[in-house]
Design a protein around this motif. Sequence first.
Motif, PDB file in Angstrom:
ATOM      1  N   PRO A   1      45.074  12.795 -26.993  1.00  7.88           N
ATOM      2  CA  PRO A   1      45.998  12.990 -25.874  1.00  7.88           C
ATOM      3  C   PRO A   1      46.341  11.641 -25.254  1.00  7.88           C
ATOM      4  N   PRO A   2      47.507  11.536 -24.660  1.00  7.49           N
ATOM      5  CA  PRO A   2      47.873  10.253 -24.041  1.00  7.49           C
ATOM      6  C   PRO A   2      46.924   9.946 -22.882  1.00  7.49           C
ATOM      7  N   PRO A   3      46.621   8.663 -22.675  1.00 10.56           N
ATOM      8  CA  PRO A   3      45.707   8.308 -21.576  1.00 10.56           C
ATOM      9  C   PRO A   3      46.334   8.660 -20.226  1.00 10.56           C
ATOM     10  N   ALA A   4      45.458   9.009 -19.322  1.00  7.78           N
ATOM     11  CA  ALA A   4      45.910   9.330 -17.974  1.00  7.78           C
ATOM     12  C   ALA A   4      46.484   8.069 -17.327  1.00  7.78           C
ATOM     13  N   PRO A   5      47.545   8.201 -16.577  1.00 12.49           N
ATOM     14  CA  PRO A   5      48.112   6.997 -15.946  1.00 12.49           C
ATOM     15  C   PRO A   5      47.146   6.422 -14.921  1.00 12.49           C
ATOM     16  N   ARG A   6      47.035   5.091 -14.922  1.00 13.52           N
ATOM     17  CA  ARG A   6      46.150   4.419 -13.970  1.00 13.52           C
ATOM     18  C   ARG A   6      46.886   4.167 -12.678  1.00 13.52           C
ATOM     19  N   ARG A   7      46.117   4.094 -11.618  1.00 13.50           N
ATOM     20  CA  ARG A   7      46.704   3.764 -10.328  1.00 13.50           C
ATOM     21  C   ARG A   7      47.214   2.329 -10.364  1.00 13.50           C
ATOM     22  N   PRO A   8      48.284   2.062  -9.674  1.00 15.23           N
ATOM     23  CA  PRO A   8      48.766   0.673  -9.629  1.00 15.23           C
ATOM     24  C   PRO A   8      47.849  -0.178  -8.748  1.00 15.23           C
ATOM     25  N   VAL A   9      47.845  -1.465  -9.027  1.00 20.84           N
ATOM     26  CA  VAL A   9      47.071  -2.397  -8.215  1.00 20.84           C
ATOM     27  C   VAL A   9      47.823  -2.634  -6.907  1.00 20.84           C
ATOM     28  N   GLU A  10      47.136  -2.422  -5.805  1.00 19.13           N
ATOM     29  CA  GLU A  10      47.722  -2.693  -4.495  1.00 19.13           C
ATOM     30  C   GLU A  10      47.418  -4.150  -4.149  1.00 19.13           C
ATOM     31  N   VAL A  11      48.410  -5.009  -4.315  1.00 22.13           N
ATOM     32  CA  VAL A  11      48.202  -6.448  -4.130  1.00 22.13           C
ATOM     33  C   VAL A  11      47.802  -6.765  -2.688  1.00 22.13           C
ATOM     34  N   TRP A  12      48.425  -6.110  -1.728  1.00 19.71           N
ATOM     35  CA  TRP A  12      48.095  -6.376  -0.336  1.00 19.71           C
ATOM     36  C   TRP A  12      46.629  -6.054  -0.060  1.00 19.71           C
ATOM     37  N   ASP A  13      46.125  -4.971  -0.671  1.00 17.22           N
ATOM     38  CA  ASP A  13      44.727  -4.580  -0.468  1.00 17.22           C
ATOM     39  C   ASP A  13      43.788  -5.584  -1.128  1.00 17.22           C
TER      40      ASP A  13
ATOM     41  N   ALA B   1      25.972  -8.223   3.762  1.00  8.49           N
ATOM     42  CA  ALA B   1      27.058  -8.918   3.064  1.00  8.49           C
ATOM     43  C   ALA B   1      27.019  -8.666   1.561  1.00  8.49           C
ATOM     44  N   VAL B   2      25.822  -8.670   0.986  1.00 10.29           N
ATOM     45  CA  VAL B   2      25.698  -8.400  -0.454  1.00 10.29           C
ATOM     46  C   VAL B   2      26.129  -6.966  -0.767  1.00 10.29           C
ATOM     47  N   ALA B   3      25.663  -6.009   0.023  1.00 11.70           N
ATOM     48  CA  ALA B   3      26.040  -4.612  -0.193  1.00 11.70           C
ATOM     49  C   ALA B   3      27.538  -4.412   0.007  1.00 11.70           C
ATOM     50  N   THR B   4      28.101  -5.073   1.005  1.00 17.14           N
ATOM     51  CA  THR B   4      29.531  -4.970   1.269  1.00 17.14           C
ATOM     52  C   THR B   4      30.339  -5.506   0.088  1.00 17.14           C
ATOM     53  N   THR B   5      29.922  -6.627  -0.446  1.00 16.24           N
ATOM     54  CA  THR B   5      30.631  -7.221  -1.575  1.00 16.24           C
ATOM     55  C   THR B   5      30.574  -6.310  -2.800  1.00 16.24           C
ATOM     56  N   ILE B   6      29.415  -5.745  -3.068  1.00 12.57           N
ATOM     57  CA  ILE B   6      29.277  -4.859  -4.223  1.00 12.57           C
ATOM     58  C   ILE B   6      30.176  -3.634  -4.074  1.00 12.57           C
ATOM     59  N   VAL B   7      30.145  -3.002  -2.919  1.00 12.87           N
ATOM     60  CA  VAL B   7      30.962  -1.804  -2.704  1.00 12.87           C
ATOM     61  C   VAL B   7      32.446  -2.141  -2.782  1.00 12.87           C
ATOM     62  N   ALA B   8      32.852  -3.270  -2.211  1.00 11.91           N
ATOM     63  CA  ALA B   8      34.262  -3.657  -2.243  1.00 11.91           C
ATOM     64  C   ALA B   8      34.735  -3.923  -3.673  1.00 11.91           C
ATOM     65  N   VAL B   9      33.919  -4.599  -4.466  1.00  7.58           N
ATOM     66  CA  VAL B   9      34.298  -4.880  -5.850  1.00  7.58           C
ATOM     67  C   VAL B   9      34.401  -3.587  -6.662  1.00  7.58           C
ATOM     68  N   VAL B  10      33.463  -2.677  -6.460  1.00  8.42           N
ATOM     69  CA  VAL B  10      33.527  -1.396  -7.179  1.00  8.42           C
ATOM     70  C   VAL B  10      34.803  -0.646  -6.808  1.00  8.42           C
ATOM     71  N   LEU B  11      35.134  -0.618  -5.538  1.00 11.15           N
ATOM     72  CA  LEU B  11      36.364   0.064  -5.120  1.00 11.15           C
ATOM     73  C   LEU B  11      37.607  -0.622  -5.679  1.00 11.15           C
ATOM     74  N   LEU B  12      37.609  -1.943  -5.718  1.00 10.48           N
ATOM     75  CA  LEU B  12      38.754  -2.654  -6.269  1.00 10.48           C
ATOM     76  C   LEU B  12      38.902  -2.402  -7.764  1.00 10.48           C
ATOM     77  N   VAL B  13      37.794  -2.362  -8.486  1.00  9.21           N
ATOM     78  CA  VAL B  13      37.848  -2.090  -9.923  1.00  9.21           C
ATOM     79  C   VAL B  13      38.379  -0.684 -10.182  1.00  9.21           C
ATOM     80  N   ARG B  14      37.999   0.248  -9.343  1.00  5.60           N
ATOM     81  CA  ARG B  14      38.493   1.627  -9.473  1.00  5.60           C
ATOM     82  C   ARG B  14      39.882   1.807  -8.878  1.00  5.60           C
ATOM     83  N   ARG B  15      40.442   0.715  -8.382  1.00  9.91           N
ATOM     84  CA  ARG B  15      41.778   0.694  -7.786  1.00  9.91           C
ATOM     85  C   ARG B  15      41.910   1.642  -6.603  1.00  9.91           C
ATOM     86  N   ARG B  16      40.924   1.611  -5.764  1.00 17.99           N
ATOM     87  CA  ARG B  16      40.945   2.365  -4.516  1.00 17.99           C
ATOM     88  C   ARG B  16      41.155   1.370  -3.363  1.00 17.99           C
TER      89      ARG B  16
END
Length: 128
Positions: A10-22, A80-95
Amino acid sequence: MTTPPPGYAPPPAPRRPVEVWDLVTTIVLLVIGGAITIGLTFFAFFLVFASDPCGASTVCDTGRMSAGFFVALLGPGAVAVATTIVAVVLLVRRRIAFWVPLAGIVLAVGVWIGGAALVISGVPGASL
């Protein structure tokens, strides 16, 4: 319902666009949060001066003061370490992730204030 032919994918599900401002906002806020964390860690060393009135006539709770010092010293860095980890995970998931460093900054300052209050509460008669 028919069965798909062999080898059909099946065709891959469309990915969310990258929000550059975010992305930009999150990175800038993480850098600002890192600078605030460094400042809070530096100012934690000055909490040692709360023990100046301690002596033979004034008995201080050094265990409480030590715990508060370590909370104020290490707490903002852990946040700060926990914040960075959570932010990177959210950015990778495009949230949307810009709110994570904002919450981290508030939490780091709160942890530092809590540690400072714990240090000061170990000195009898001292108040904020």
